[in-house]
Design a protein around this motif. Structure first.
Motif, PDB file in Angstrom:
ATOM      1  N   GLU A  24      29.789 104.765 -11.999  1.00 16.32           N
ATOM      2  CA  GLU A  24      30.055 105.213 -13.368  1.00 16.32           C
ATOM      3  C   GLU A  24      29.588 106.644 -13.594  1.00 16.32           C
ATOM      4  OE1 GLU A  24      29.708 103.044 -17.649  1.00 16.32           O
ATOM      5  OE2 GLU A  24      27.876 103.636 -16.666  1.00 16.32           O
ATOM      6  N   ARG A  25      28.581 107.055 -12.811  1.00 13.47           N
ATOM      7  CA  ARG A  25      28.085 108.432 -12.938  1.00 13.47           C
ATOM      8  C   ARG A  25      28.825 109.380 -11.999  1.00 13.47           C
ATOM      9  NH1 ARG A  25      24.647 104.956 -14.621  1.00 13.47           N
ATOM     10  NH2 ARG A  25      23.001 105.422 -16.125  1.00 13.47           N
ATOM     11  N   GLY A  26      29.898 108.899 -11.382  1.00 11.55           N
ATOM     12  CA  GLY A  26      30.748 109.782 -10.586  1.00 11.55           C
ATOM     13  C   GLY A  26      30.483 109.766  -9.100  1.00 11.55           C
ATOM     14  N   ALA A  27      29.516 108.942  -8.644  1.00 17.84           N
ATOM     15  CA  ALA A  27      29.225 108.907  -7.210  1.00 17.84           C
ATOM     16  C   ALA A  27      30.308 108.118  -6.477  1.00 17.84           C
ATOM     17  CB  ALA A  27      27.859 108.264  -6.980  1.00 17.84           C
ATOM     18  N   SER A  28      30.530 108.504  -5.243  1.00 19.47           N
ATOM     19  CA  SER A  28      31.445 107.753  -4.378  1.00 19.47           C
ATOM     20  C   SER A  28      30.590 106.739  -3.619  1.00 19.47           C
ATOM     21  CB  SER A  28      32.145 108.721  -3.423  1.00 19.47           C
ATOM     22  OG  SER A  28      32.955 108.001  -2.539  1.00 19.47           O
ATOM     23  N   VAL A  29      30.835 105.449  -3.872  1.00 15.84           N
ATOM     24  CA  VAL A  29      29.934 104.404  -3.370  1.00 15.84           C
ATOM     25  C   VAL A  29      30.661 103.513  -2.373  1.00 15.84           C
ATOM     26  CG1 VAL A  29      28.443 102.479  -4.036  1.00 15.84           C
ATOM     27  CG2 VAL A  29      28.761 104.404  -5.608  1.00 15.84           C
ATOM     28  N   LEU A  30      29.999 103.240  -1.263  1.00 19.29           N
ATOM     29  CA  LEU A  30      30.510 102.255  -0.301  1.00 19.29           C
ATOM     30  C   LEU A  30      29.650 101.010  -0.447  1.00 19.29           C
ATOM     31  CD1 LEU A  30      32.309 101.482   2.139  1.00 19.29           C
ATOM     32  CD2 LEU A  30      30.536 102.466   3.612  1.00 19.29           C
ATOM     33  N   LEU A  31      30.268  99.899  -0.864  1.00 15.02           N
ATOM     34  CA  LEU A  31      29.544  98.638  -1.054  1.00 15.02           C
ATOM     35  C   LEU A  31      29.864  97.728   0.132  1.00 15.02           C
ATOM     36  CD1 LEU A  31      27.883  96.768  -2.924  1.00 15.02           C
ATOM     37  CD2 LEU A  31      30.005  96.183  -4.074  1.00 15.02           C
ATOM     38  N   LEU A  32      28.832  97.396   0.901  1.00 19.08           N
ATOM     39  CA  LEU A  32      29.037  96.550   2.083  1.00 19.08           C
ATOM     40  C   LEU A  32      28.637  95.112   1.776  1.00 19.08           C
ATOM     41  CD1 LEU A  32      27.544  98.875   4.867  1.00 19.08           C
ATOM     42  CD2 LEU A  32      29.948  98.552   4.266  1.00 19.08           C
ATOM     43  N   GLU A  33      29.471  94.166   2.157  1.00 19.11           N
ATOM     44  CA  GLU A  33      29.187  92.748   1.927  1.00 19.11           C
ATOM     45  C   GLU A  33      29.471  91.982   3.217  1.00 19.11           C
ATOM     46  OE1 GLU A  33      27.871  90.626  -0.447  1.00 19.11           O
ATOM     47  OE2 GLU A  33      28.250  89.272   1.215  1.00 19.11           O
ATOM     48  N   SER A  34      28.501  91.171   3.636  1.00 18.21           N
ATOM     49  CA  SER A  34      28.669  90.452   4.906  1.00 18.21           C
ATOM     50  C   SER A  34      29.508  89.179   4.759  1.00 18.21           C
ATOM     51  CB  SER A  34      27.299  90.096   5.498  1.00 18.21           C
ATOM     52  OG  SER A  34      26.599  89.263   4.600  1.00 18.21           O
ATOM     53  N   GLY A  35      29.646  88.662   3.535  1.00 16.29           N
ATOM     54  CA  GLY A  35      30.365  87.407   3.340  1.00 16.29           C
ATOM     55  C   GLY A  35      31.816  87.608   2.952  1.00 16.29           C
ATOM     56  N   PRO A  36      32.547  86.501   2.866  1.00 17.36           N
ATOM     57  CA  PRO A  36      33.974  86.570   2.525  1.00 17.36           C
ATOM     58  C   PRO A  36      34.199  86.704   1.024  1.00 17.36           C
ATOM     59  CG  PRO A  36      33.333  84.299   2.898  1.00 17.36           C
ATOM     60  CD  PRO A  36      32.112  85.131   3.160  1.00 17.36           C
ATOM     61  N   ALA A  37      35.414  87.053   0.658  1.00 18.62           N
ATOM     62  CA  ALA A  37      35.813  87.081  -0.753  1.00 18.62           C
ATOM     63  C   ALA A  37      36.348  85.700  -1.150  1.00 18.62           C
ATOM     64  CB  ALA A  37      36.879  88.140  -0.971  1.00 18.62           C
ATOM     65  N   TYR A  38      36.256  85.388  -2.440  1.00 21.79           N
ATOM     66  CA  TYR A  38      36.762  84.107  -2.970  1.00 21.79           C
ATOM     67  C   TYR A  38      37.799  84.391  -4.043  1.00 21.79           C
ATOM     68  CZ  TYR A  38      33.100  81.631  -0.510  1.00 21.79           C
ATOM     69  OH  TYR A  38      32.303  81.117   0.481  1.00 21.79           O
ATOM     70  N   ASP A  39      38.825  83.586  -4.058  1.00 20.36           N
ATOM     71  CA  ASP A  39      39.861  83.694  -5.084  1.00 20.36           C
ATOM     72  C   ASP A  39      39.694  82.510  -6.041  1.00 20.36           C
ATOM     73  OD1 ASP A  39      42.111  83.518  -6.638  1.00 20.36           O
ATOM     74  OD2 ASP A  39      43.517  83.968  -5.020  1.00 20.36           O
ATOM     75  N   PRO A  40      39.302  82.773  -7.305  1.00 21.32           N
ATOM     76  CA  PRO A  40      39.031  81.653  -8.217  1.00 21.32           C
ATOM     77  C   PRO A  40      40.226  80.733  -8.411  1.00 21.32           C
ATOM     78  CG  PRO A  40      38.922  83.770  -9.379  1.00 21.32           C
ATOM     79  CD  PRO A  40      39.081  84.075  -7.915  1.00 21.32           C
ATOM     80  N   PHE A  41      41.421  81.235  -8.242  1.00 19.87           N
ATOM     81  CA  PHE A  41      42.594  80.391  -8.483  1.00 19.87           C
ATOM     82  C   PHE A  41      42.885  79.451  -7.315  1.00 19.87           C
ATOM     83  CE2 PHE A  41      43.072  84.066 -11.238  1.00 19.87           C
ATOM     84  CZ  PHE A  41      43.149  83.413 -12.451  1.00 19.87           C
ATOM     85  N   SER A  42      42.639  79.911  -6.079  1.00 20.18           N
ATOM     86  CA  SER A  42      42.914  79.021  -4.951  1.00 20.18           C
ATOM     87  C   SER A  42      41.641  78.379  -4.398  1.00 20.18           C
ATOM     88  CB  SER A  42      43.635  79.782  -3.843  1.00 20.18           C
ATOM     89  OG  SER A  42      42.863  80.898  -3.445  1.00 20.18           O
ATOM     90  N   ASP A  43      40.487  79.054  -4.520  1.00 17.73           N
ATOM     91  CA  ASP A  43      39.263  78.513  -3.913  1.00 17.73           C
ATOM     92  C   ASP A  43      38.508  77.552  -4.828  1.00 17.73           C
ATOM     93  OD1 ASP A  43      39.540  79.807  -1.448  1.00 17.73           O
ATOM     94  OD2 ASP A  43      38.693  81.655  -2.254  1.00 17.73           O
ATOM     95  N   TYR A  44      38.436  77.807  -6.141  1.00 13.93           N
ATOM     96  CA  TYR A  44      37.656  76.911  -7.007  1.00 13.93           C
ATOM     97  C   TYR A  44      38.543  75.915  -7.758  1.00 13.93           C
ATOM     98  CZ  TYR A  44      35.136  81.467  -7.401  1.00 13.93           C
ATOM     99  OH  TYR A  44      34.591  82.693  -7.213  1.00 13.93           O
ATOM    100  N   ARG A  45      39.842  76.099  -7.735  1.00 16.48           N
ATOM    101  CA  ARG A  45      40.758  75.217  -8.448  1.00 16.48           C
ATOM    102  C   ARG A  45      40.372  75.066  -9.925  1.00 16.48           C
ATOM    103  NH1 ARG A  45      44.224  72.121  -5.826  1.00 16.48           N
ATOM    104  NH2 ARG A  45      45.180  72.354  -7.864  1.00 16.48           N
ATOM    105  N   LEU A  46      40.245  76.195 -10.614  1.00 18.50           N
ATOM    106  CA  LEU A  46      39.868  76.162 -12.028  1.00 18.50           C
ATOM    107  C   LEU A  46      40.956  75.546 -12.905  1.00 18.50           C
ATOM    108  CD1 LEU A  46      38.220  79.677 -12.432  1.00 18.50           C
ATOM    109  CD2 LEU A  46      37.089  77.486 -12.280  1.00 18.50           C
ATOM    110  N   ASP A  47      42.106  75.289 -12.319  1.00 20.54           N
ATOM    111  CA  ASP A  47      43.188  74.689 -13.098  1.00 20.54           C
ATOM    112  C   ASP A  47      42.990  73.178 -13.250  1.00 20.54           C
ATOM    113  OD1 ASP A  47      43.510  74.567 -10.314  1.00 20.54           O
ATOM    114  OD2 ASP A  47      45.648  74.131 -10.491  1.00 20.54           O
TER     115      ASP A  47
END
Ligand SMILES: Cc1cc2nc3c(=O)[nH]c(=O)nc-3n(C[C@H](O)[C@H](O)[C@H](O)COP(=O)(O)OP(=O)(O)OC[C@H]3O[C@@H](n4cnc5c(N)ncnc54)[C@H](O)[C@@H]3O)c2cc1C
Length: 127
Positions: A24-47
Motif C-alpha cells: 500500500e505504501r508503494g513497495a514491490s513485495v514478493l510474498l512466498l508461501e510454502s503451501g497450496p492455494a484453496y478455492d472456496p467454491f470447489s475446496d470447501y463446498r460453501l454451496d
C-alpha cells in the motif's frame, strides 16, 4: 527484470498484513508461501448447507503441526496456580507447560483458512 523491495515469507495473518501494508505504501513485495492455494467454491463446498460440519479439506496434513516455541518450564513457586480438581488432582503433572493439538495451517492464507472466527479486541494500549 522486476525490482523487489521486500520479501515476506508466509501468507498468514502476519505475513499477509505486512505485505499489504508495504504494498500500500508503494513497495514491490514478493510474498512466498510454502503451501497450496484453496478455492472456496470447489475446496470447501460453501454451496452446501452443512459445509461447516466437514473437516477442513487440508491438502497438507496439519494436525498437531506446531510452529510454536518449545514449552516453557513451570516455576515451582507458582505451583499453587496450576489447574487441578479434587478427583483427578493436578491436570499437568509435568514441569513444563502443555501444548495442545494446535493445528497451524499450511496454505495461502495460513491459519486464517480454518480459524474459529473469534475477533479478539485489542487492549487500547496496544493500538
Ligand atoms: C484451529 C485454530 C483456530 C483459531 N481460531 C482463532 C480465532 O477464532 N480468533 C483468532 O483471533 N485467532 C484464532 N486462531 C489463531 C490465528 O489463526 C493465528 O494466530 C494466526 O492465523 C497466525 O498467523 P501467522 O501469520 O502468525 O501464522 P500462520 O497463519 O501459521 O501463517 C504462517 C504461514 O507461513 C507459511 N510458511 C511457514 N514457513 C514457511 C516457509 N519457510 N516458506 C514459505 N512459507 C512458509 C505457512 O504455510 C503458513 O501459511 C486460530 C488458530 C487455529 C489453528
Amino acid at each position: 527484470m522486476v525490482q523487489i523491495d521486500a520479501i515476506v515469507i508466509g501468507s498468514g495473518a502476519g505475513g499477509a498484513a505486512a505485505a499489504w501494508a508495504l504494498a500500500e505504501r508503494g513497495a514491490s513485495v514478493l510474498l512466498l508461501e510454502s503451501g497450496p492455494a484453496y478455492d472456496p467454491f470447489s475446496d470447501y463446498r460453501l454451496d452446501r448447507p452443512d459445509w461447516a460440519l466437514d473437516e477442513f479439506p487440508a491438502k497438507v496434513p496439519v494436525f498437531n503441526r506446531q510452529t510454536v516455541a518449545p514449552s516453557q518450564a513451570l516455576e515451582p513457586k507458582w505451583t499453587g496456580l496450576n489447574s487441578w480438581n479434587k478427583v483427578a488432582g493436578r491436570y499437568n503433572r509435568g514441569d513444563r507447560r502443555l501444548n495442545g493439538g494446535y493445528s497451524h495451517f499450511v496454505g495461502l492464507g495460513g491459519s486464517t483458512l480454518h480459524f474459529t472466527g473469534e475477533a479478539h479486541r485489542l487492549h487500547p494500549a496496544a493500538i
